[in-house]
Design a protein around this motif. Structure first.
Motif, PDB file in Angstrom:
ATOM      1  N   THR A  43       0.101  -3.963  -0.160  1.00 17.73           N
ATOM      2  CA  THR A  43       1.055  -3.050  -0.797  1.00 17.73           C
ATOM      3  C   THR A  43       1.351  -1.781  -0.011  1.00 17.73           C
ATOM      4  O   THR A  43       2.084  -0.923  -0.493  1.00 17.73           O
ATOM      5  N   GLY A  44       0.790  -1.629   1.180  1.00 14.37           N
ATOM      6  CA  GLY A  44       1.068  -0.437   1.966  1.00 14.37           C
ATOM      7  C   GLY A  44       0.036   0.659   1.794  1.00 14.37           C
ATOM      8  O   GLY A  44      -0.948   0.522   1.071  1.00 14.37           O
ATOM      9  N   SER A  45       0.299   1.795   2.449  1.00 21.31           N
ATOM     10  CA  SER A  45      -0.711   2.836   2.625  1.00 21.31           C
ATOM     11  C   SER A  45      -0.585   4.030   1.697  1.00 21.31           C
ATOM     12  O   SER A  45      -1.478   4.880   1.642  1.00 21.31           O
ATOM     13  N   THR A  46       0.534   4.136   0.975  1.00 24.66           N
ATOM     14  CA  THR A  46       0.744   5.254   0.044  1.00 24.66           C
ATOM     15  C   THR A  46       1.592   4.757  -1.120  1.00 24.66           C
ATOM     16  O   THR A  46       2.215   3.692  -1.055  1.00 24.66           O
ATOM     17  N   LEU A  47       1.663   5.569  -2.177  1.00 23.82           N
ATOM     18  CA  LEU A  47       2.533   5.222  -3.299  1.00 23.82           C
ATOM     19  C   LEU A  47       3.998   5.217  -2.861  1.00 23.82           C
ATOM     20  O   LEU A  47       4.785   4.373  -3.315  1.00 23.82           O
ATOM     21  N   ARG A  48       4.351   6.131  -1.979  1.00 24.95           N
ATOM     22  CA  ARG A  48       5.729   6.162  -1.481  1.00 24.95           C
ATOM     23  C   ARG A  48       6.060   4.877  -0.727  1.00 24.95           C
ATOM     24  O   ARG A  48       7.120   4.281  -0.935  1.00 24.95           O
ATOM     25  N   GLU A  49       5.133   4.433   0.123  1.00 20.61           N
ATOM     26  CA  GLU A  49       5.377   3.204   0.868  1.00 20.61           C
ATOM     27  C   GLU A  49       5.429   2.009  -0.077  1.00 20.61           C
ATOM     28  O   GLU A  49       6.267   1.119   0.074  1.00 20.61           O
ATOM     29  N   GLY A  50       4.543   1.983  -1.075  1.00 23.48           N
ATOM     30  CA  GLY A  50       4.585   0.910  -2.063  1.00 23.48           C
ATOM     31  C   GLY A  50       5.899   0.876  -2.805  1.00 23.48           C
ATOM     32  O   GLY A  50       6.473  -0.195  -3.045  1.00 23.48           O
ATOM     33  N   ALA A  51       6.405   2.055  -3.177  1.00 28.58           N
ATOM     34  CA  ALA A  51       7.687   2.123  -3.890  1.00 28.58           C
ATOM     35  C   ALA A  51       8.830   1.636  -3.011  1.00 28.58           C
ATOM     36  O   ALA A  51       9.771   0.985  -3.492  1.00 28.58           O
ATOM     37  N   GLU A  52       8.761   1.926  -1.709  1.00 30.00           N
ATOM     38  CA  GLU A  52       9.792   1.440  -0.788  1.00 30.00           C
ATOM     39  C   GLU A  52       9.750  -0.085  -0.692  1.00 30.00           C
ATOM     40  O   GLU A  52      10.794  -0.748  -0.697  1.00 30.00           O
ATOM     41  N   VAL A  53       8.555  -0.649  -0.606  1.00 29.22           N
ATOM     42  CA  VAL A  53       8.416  -2.105  -0.562  1.00 29.22           C
ATOM     43  C   VAL A  53       8.951  -2.718  -1.848  1.00 29.22           C
ATOM     44  O   VAL A  53       9.661  -3.730  -1.829  1.00 29.22           O
ATOM     45  N   ARG A  54       8.612  -2.100  -2.990  1.00 30.71           N
ATOM     46  CA  ARG A  54       9.099  -2.600  -4.280  1.00 30.71           C
ATOM     47  C   ARG A  54      10.620  -2.618  -4.318  1.00 30.71           C
ATOM     48  O   ARG A  54      11.238  -3.621  -4.706  1.00 30.71           O
ATOM     49  N   ALA A  55      11.250  -1.541  -3.883  1.00 31.12           N
ATOM     50  CA  ALA A  55      12.710  -1.463  -3.898  1.00 31.12           C
ATOM     51  C   ALA A  55      13.327  -2.478  -2.941  1.00 31.12           C
ATOM     52  O   ALA A  55      14.335  -3.123  -3.273  1.00 31.12           O
ATOM     53  N   GLN A  56      12.723  -2.651  -1.773  1.00 32.02           N
ATOM     54  CA  GLN A  56      13.234  -3.613  -0.797  1.00 32.02           C
ATOM     55  C   GLN A  56      13.123  -5.044  -1.328  1.00 32.02           C
ATOM     56  O   GLN A  56      14.039  -5.858  -1.159  1.00 32.02           O
ATOM     57  N   ALA A  57      12.002  -5.339  -1.970  1.00 31.15           N
ATOM     58  CA  ALA A  57      11.808  -6.683  -2.517  1.00 31.15           C
ATOM     59  C   ALA A  57      12.799  -6.953  -3.646  1.00 31.15           C
ATOM     60  O   ALA A  57      13.383  -8.045  -3.733  1.00 31.15           O
ATOM     61  N   GLN A  58      13.004  -5.977  -4.522  1.00 35.54           N
ATOM     62  CA  GLN A  58      13.943  -6.169  -5.626  1.00 35.54           C
ATOM     63  C   GLN A  58      15.365  -6.333  -5.118  1.00 35.54           C
ATOM     64  O   GLN A  58      16.136  -7.130  -5.668  1.00 35.54           O
ATOM     65  N   ILE A 107     -11.974   6.122   0.863  1.00 37.07           N
ATOM     66  CA  ILE A 107     -10.687   5.516   1.203  1.00 37.07           C
ATOM     67  C   ILE A 107      -9.649   6.611   1.438  1.00 37.07           C
ATOM     68  O   ILE A 107      -8.862   6.551   2.387  1.00 37.07           O
ATOM     69  N   ARG A 108      -9.660   7.626   0.575  1.00 35.83           N
ATOM     70  CA  ARG A 108      -8.760   8.777   0.771  1.00 35.83           C
ATOM     71  C   ARG A 108      -9.040   9.454   2.110  1.00 35.83           C
ATOM     72  O   ARG A 108      -8.114   9.761   2.874  1.00 35.83           O
ATOM     73  N   ALA A 109     -10.313   9.676   2.409  1.00 39.90           N
ATOM     74  CA  ALA A 109     -10.675  10.342   3.661  1.00 39.90           C
ATOM     75  C   ALA A 109     -10.242   9.514   4.872  1.00 39.90           C
ATOM     76  O   ALA A 109      -9.778  10.056   5.880  1.00 39.90           O
ATOM     77  N   SER A 110     -10.376   8.193   4.777  1.00 36.49           N
ATOM     78  CA  SER A 110      -9.946   7.327   5.865  1.00 36.49           C
ATOM     79  C   SER A 110      -8.443   7.428   6.077  1.00 36.49           C
ATOM     80  O   SER A 110      -7.965   7.485   7.224  1.00 36.49           O
ATOM     81  N   ALA A 111      -7.684   7.455   4.981  1.00 36.62           N
ATOM     82  CA  ALA A 111      -6.228   7.577   5.096  1.00 36.62           C
ATOM     83  C   ALA A 111      -5.850   8.885   5.792  1.00 36.62           C
ATOM     84  O   ALA A 111      -5.000   8.904   6.696  1.00 36.62           O
ATOM     85  N   ILE A 112      -6.478   9.979   5.398  1.00 36.33           N
ATOM     86  CA  ILE A 112      -6.183  11.282   6.010  1.00 36.33           C
ATOM     87  C   ILE A 112      -6.575  11.279   7.479  1.00 36.33           C
ATOM     88  O   ILE A 112      -5.844  11.776   8.343  1.00 36.33           O
ATOM     89  N   ARG A 113      -7.717  10.708   7.779  1.00 35.25           N
ATOM     90  CA  ARG A 113      -8.207  10.652   9.160  1.00 35.25           C
ATOM     91  C   ARG A 113      -7.232   9.896  10.057  1.00 35.25           C
ATOM     92  O   ARG A 113      -7.106  10.183  11.244  1.00 35.25           O
ATOM     93  N   HIS A 114      -6.534   8.919   9.480  1.00 39.25           N
ATOM     94  CA  HIS A 114      -5.584   8.127  10.253  1.00 39.25           C
ATOM     95  C   HIS A 114      -4.163   8.692  10.210  1.00 39.25           C
ATOM     96  O   HIS A 114      -3.232   8.063  10.721  1.00 39.25           O
ATOM     97  N   GLY A 115      -3.979   9.845   9.576  1.00 39.54           N
ATOM     98  CA  GLY A 115      -2.694  10.517   9.656  1.00 39.54           C
ATOM     99  C   GLY A 115      -1.859  10.552   8.397  1.00 39.54           C
ATOM    100  O   GLY A 115      -0.747  11.092   8.411  1.00 39.54           O
TER     101      GLY A 115
END
Length: 240
Positions: A43-58, A107-115
């Motif tokens: 589902t991607g790396s953030t809620l924003r990215e998930g929402a973009e995938v959702r919109a693209q799929a729909q 998991i949050r810390a890993s996401a931040i560490r990766h940008g």
């Protein structure tokens, strides 16, 4: 499902089967369409990215919604977009539900560490969705006119690796990060390296020689690529 997937930003792999390569980490999300249900793999790396995938799929599916989600493993770039898919039934390898609840701070810390932006990472981690349906061994999911196989093939790249086999004119195997094409396979602290080659043997047994193998990162590969990566990992971790 003969619409042009590419017109909507997706790569078509078979009839009713495709994937997107997301920006940033080149992570794959897969989409499998049945008559009654739609399954998303990761589902991607953030809620924003998930929402973009959702919109693209729909948009691709004429307004149909994702009804089911399978999570390949619990790393941030594959799971933190799940909350964008309200009402979807979520599947993951057994034990992943407990881990995601327990390890949300790491998991949050890993996401931040990766940008990932700190606020976006915190929001997604706070809303992280644990799988509703644990998969131990293999589980067949009926999407209506199409059955797919969820296979718990780990631990290997992580402690909770779930692959997806889609029967089609050429079998399609979504591998998660058990297979990587755009870089060397990454073994973090949760990897079980000595068991990784056996997990790839299972993928090869599931898909066979003619299947399309979809890595967690990078271009689609064939069985020979998976076998070569398996042999490299065996040498790396000192197993046969």
């Amino acid at each position: 499902m003969d619409v042009s997937w590419e017109d909507f930003g997706w790569e078509r792999l078979a009839d009713g089967v495709g994937r997107r390569r997301l920006p940033g980490w080149d992570a794959t999300v897969g989409l499998i369409v049945g008559e009654d249900a739609v399954l998303l793999y990761d589902t991607g790396s953030t809620l924003r990215e998930g929402a973009e995938v959702r919109a693209q799929a729909q948009a691709l599916l004429g307004g149909r919604r994702v009804t089911h989600i399978a999570l390949s493993h619990p790393h941030f770039d594959h799971v933190l977009g799940t909350a964008a898919f309200a009402g979807a039934e979520v599947y993951g390898a057994v034990g992943m539900d407990t881990l995601l609840r327990r390890e949300r701070d790491s998991i949050r810390a890993s996401a931040i560490r990766h940008g990932v932006d700190a606020d976006e990472a915190a929001e997604a981690a706070d809303m992280v969705v644990a799988p509703h349906h644990p998969v131990s061994g293999e589980y067949t999911l009926d999407l209506g006119g199409r059955q797919v196989l969820l296979a718990n093939v780990g631990p290997a790249h992580s402690g909770h690796d779930l692959a997806l086999l889609v029967p089609a004119e050429r079998e399609v195997v979504f591998c998660g990060d058990l297979v990587e094409e755009s870089g060397e396979p990454q073994a973090g602290q949760d990897a079980i390296g000595p068991r990784w080659p056996a997990a790839l043997d299972r993928l090869l047994a599931l898909g066979g020689e003619d299947a399309l193998y979809v890595p967690g990162h990078g271009a689609v590969v064939d069985a020979a690529f998976v076998r070569a990566q398996r042999d490299g990992l065996a040498a790396r971790f000192g197993v046969s």
